[in-house]
Design a protein around this motif. Sequence first.
Motif, mmCIF file in Angstrom:
data_model
loop_
_atom_site.group_PDB
_atom_site.id
_atom_site.type_symbol
_atom_site.label_atom_id
_atom_site.label_comp_id
_atom_site.label_asym_id
_atom_site.label_seq_id
_atom_site.Cartn_x
_atom_site.Cartn_y
_atom_site.Cartn_z
ATOM 1 N N GLN A 43 0.845 -1.196 0.000
ATOM 2 C CA GLN A 43 0.000 0.000 0.000
ATOM 3 C C GLN A 43 0.878 1.243 0.000
ATOM 4 O OE1 GLN A 43 -2.179 0.764 3.620
ATOM 5 N NE2 GLN A 43 -3.841 1.796 2.532
ATOM 6 N N VAL A 44 0.544 2.181 -0.856
ATOM 7 C CA VAL A 44 1.276 3.438 -0.947
ATOM 8 C C VAL A 44 0.521 4.501 -0.153
ATOM 9 C CG1 VAL A 44 2.011 5.298 -2.489
ATOM 10 C CG2 VAL A 44 2.274 2.908 -3.193
ATOM 11 N N LEU A 45 1.224 5.140 0.752
ATOM 12 C CA LEU A 45 0.663 6.261 1.495
ATOM 13 C C LEU A 45 1.532 7.487 1.234
ATOM 14 C CD1 LEU A 45 -0.112 4.566 4.944
ATOM 15 C CD2 LEU A 45 -1.688 4.964 3.033
ATOM 16 N N ILE A 46 0.892 8.598 0.972
ATOM 17 C CA ILE A 46 1.570 9.869 0.771
ATOM 18 C C ILE A 46 1.116 10.811 1.874
ATOM 19 C CG2 ILE A 46 2.042 11.783 -0.793
ATOM 20 C CD1 ILE A 46 3.007 9.049 -1.812
ATOM 21 N N ASP A 47 2.052 11.222 2.696
ATOM 22 C CA ASP A 47 1.723 12.054 3.862
ATOM 23 C C ASP A 47 0.651 11.376 4.717
ATOM 24 O OD1 ASP A 47 3.528 14.020 2.972
ATOM 25 O OD2 ASP A 47 1.993 14.948 1.720
ATOM 26 N N GLY A 48 0.758 10.041 4.812
ATOM 27 C CA GLY A 48 -0.142 9.267 5.658
ATOM 28 C C GLY A 48 -1.481 8.927 5.053
ATOM 29 N N LYS A 49 -1.731 9.291 3.787
ATOM 30 C CA LYS A 49 -3.039 9.047 3.165
ATOM 31 C C LYS A 49 -2.871 8.322 1.836
ATOM 32 C CE LYS A 49 -5.075 13.257 5.169
ATOM 33 N NZ LYS A 49 -5.749 14.553 4.877
ATOM 34 N N ASP A 50 -3.913 7.576 1.453
ATOM 35 C CA ASP A 50 -3.931 6.888 0.163
ATOM 36 C C ASP A 50 -4.184 7.936 -0.917
ATOM 37 O OD1 ASP A 50 -4.471 5.472 -2.142
ATOM 38 O OD2 ASP A 50 -5.724 3.969 -1.168
ATOM 39 N N PRO A 51 -3.230 8.201 -1.796
ATOM 40 C CA PRO A 51 -3.408 9.265 -2.779
ATOM 41 C C PRO A 51 -4.331 8.902 -3.935
ATOM 42 C CG PRO A 51 -1.335 8.158 -3.158
ATOM 43 C CD PRO A 51 -1.919 7.535 -1.917
ATOM 44 N N PHE A 52 -4.713 7.616 -4.031
ATOM 45 C CA PHE A 52 -5.502 7.160 -5.169
ATOM 46 C C PHE A 52 -6.923 6.774 -4.790
ATOM 47 C CE2 PHE A 52 -1.045 5.438 -5.802
ATOM 48 C CZ PHE A 52 -0.598 6.561 -6.488
ATOM 49 N N ALA A 53 -7.293 6.926 -3.536
ATOM 50 C CA ALA A 53 -8.585 6.438 -3.046
ATOM 51 C C ALA A 53 -9.756 7.085 -3.773
ATOM 52 C CB ALA A 53 -8.695 6.683 -1.546
ATOM 53 N N ASP A 54 -9.667 8.361 -4.076
ATOM 54 C CA ASP A 54 -10.779 9.050 -4.744
ATOM 55 C C ASP A 54 -10.800 8.777 -6.240
ATOM 56 O OD1 ASP A 54 -11.593 10.168 -2.340
ATOM 57 O OD2 ASP A 54 -10.413 11.993 -2.622
ATOM 58 N N ALA A 55 -9.634 8.768 -6.881
ATOM 59 C CA ALA A 55 -9.574 8.581 -8.329
ATOM 60 C C ALA A 55 -9.848 7.136 -8.741
ATOM 61 C CB ALA A 55 -8.209 9.022 -8.861
ATOM 62 N N ALA A 56 -9.435 6.177 -7.903
ATOM 63 C CA ALA A 56 -9.566 4.757 -8.254
ATOM 64 C C ALA A 56 -9.935 3.953 -7.010
ATOM 65 C CB ALA A 56 -8.273 4.246 -8.873
ATOM 66 N N PRO A 57 -11.181 4.053 -6.549
ATOM 67 C CA PRO A 57 -11.583 3.344 -5.327
ATOM 68 C C PRO A 57 -11.383 1.838 -5.454
ATOM 69 C CG PRO A 57 -13.272 4.933 -5.992
ATOM 70 C CD PRO A 57 -12.286 4.847 -7.126
ATOM 71 N N GLY A 58 -10.776 1.240 -4.443
ATOM 72 C CA GLY A 58 -10.600 -0.206 -4.424
ATOM 73 C C GLY A 58 -9.380 -0.713 -5.166
ATOM 74 N N TRP A 59 -8.698 0.148 -5.908
ATOM 75 C CA TRP A 59 -7.491 -0.307 -6.601
ATOM 76 C C TRP A 59 -6.420 -0.633 -5.575
ATOM 77 C CZ3 TRP A 59 -6.096 1.180 -12.165
ATOM 78 C CH2 TRP A 59 -7.236 1.113 -12.976
ATOM 79 N N ARG A 60 -5.482 -1.472 -5.956
ATOM 80 C CA ARG A 60 -4.548 -2.042 -4.988
ATOM 81 C C ARG A 60 -3.116 -1.988 -5.491
ATOM 82 N NH1 ARG A 60 -6.775 -8.042 -4.658
ATOM 83 N NH2 ARG A 60 -8.697 -6.834 -4.411
#
Length: 258
Positions: A43-60
Motif C-alpha cells: 500500500q502506498v501512502l503519501i503524507d499518511g493518506k492513500d493518494p488514489f482512493a478518490d480517483a480509483a476506489p478499491g485499486w490495490r
Amino acid sequence: MVPAYRRNVAQMAHASQTARRGPSVLSLRFQVLDDRPDWPVVQVLIDGKDPFADAAPGWRGFDPADVLGRRSPLLPADGLGRRVAVYRCSCGITGCGVIAPVIVSSPDGTRVSWIDFRDYVGVFIGPAEASTDQHEGRPWDLPDLHFDREQYVAEVERASLDGSWETPRRRTARLLYELLEPQDLVLPPDLGLAWASPAWSEDGVSLMFQHLSRGPRLEVRQQMLRLASAHEDPAVAAEDMAHQLLSTWPGDWVRTFG
C-alpha cells in the motif's frame, strides 16, 4: 517521436524544487486483502493518506516480491526516468488497468518525482514494462508528487528489507523458484519458468511456465503445474518438490503435475 513527458521531465522536476509546499513523505505498508495472507500487497501512502482512493476506489498495490527488493522499480533510474505501475485494477489483474507515473530524479539529485500518471490496458504485466513508449495510455487526474530523495530511497529500502509479509507458504514457493530458476527449464515446446506461488486453493506450490509474444498486442501462452510435499519446513519442502520435478522427464510434466 519522443514522448511529451520525456521532453518535459527535467523542467517539471526542477520546478518541484521551487514549489511552495515542502516535499511529500512516502510510506509503504503491507496490506492483506480478501483474507489472503499469502498474497499481500504494498500500500502506498503519501503524507499518511492513500493518494488514489478518490480517483480509483478499491485499486490495490503490487505484491512485495514484484515491487520491492534490491532492484525495486520504485527506485529512481538514471537519466530521464521510467514509467512504473504503482497500483493496479481492483480485480488484481495488472492488464486491466494501472496507475503508472514516471518516476524521475530532479537534475540536482535532491528530489524524486512521480509525474504524468497514466492508465494502460493490456500493456503492463508487472510494475515495469519497457514498451510503454509505444502506447499513449489514458491520463489520470492526479497531481504530480515530489519527494525528498533521501527520505524516499530510505523508505523503499526499509520496506524491501522487511520480510514480515512472507508466510511459510510464500517462503516455500520462493525457495523452490530459487532452486529451479538457474536450471533454465523449458516445458515443451517453448514455455519457460515464469514464477512460483502458493497454490491458490490447494496445498503445495504452483509453477507457471509461459511464453510471451510481443506484437501489436501482447500474447501469452501459459501452463501451470502444481507440486506438493509432505514436509512442513519450507526449505525441506522446496528441496523435495524440486527433486520431484527434476527427476521427471519434461515431456511428462503436464501429465504428472498438471
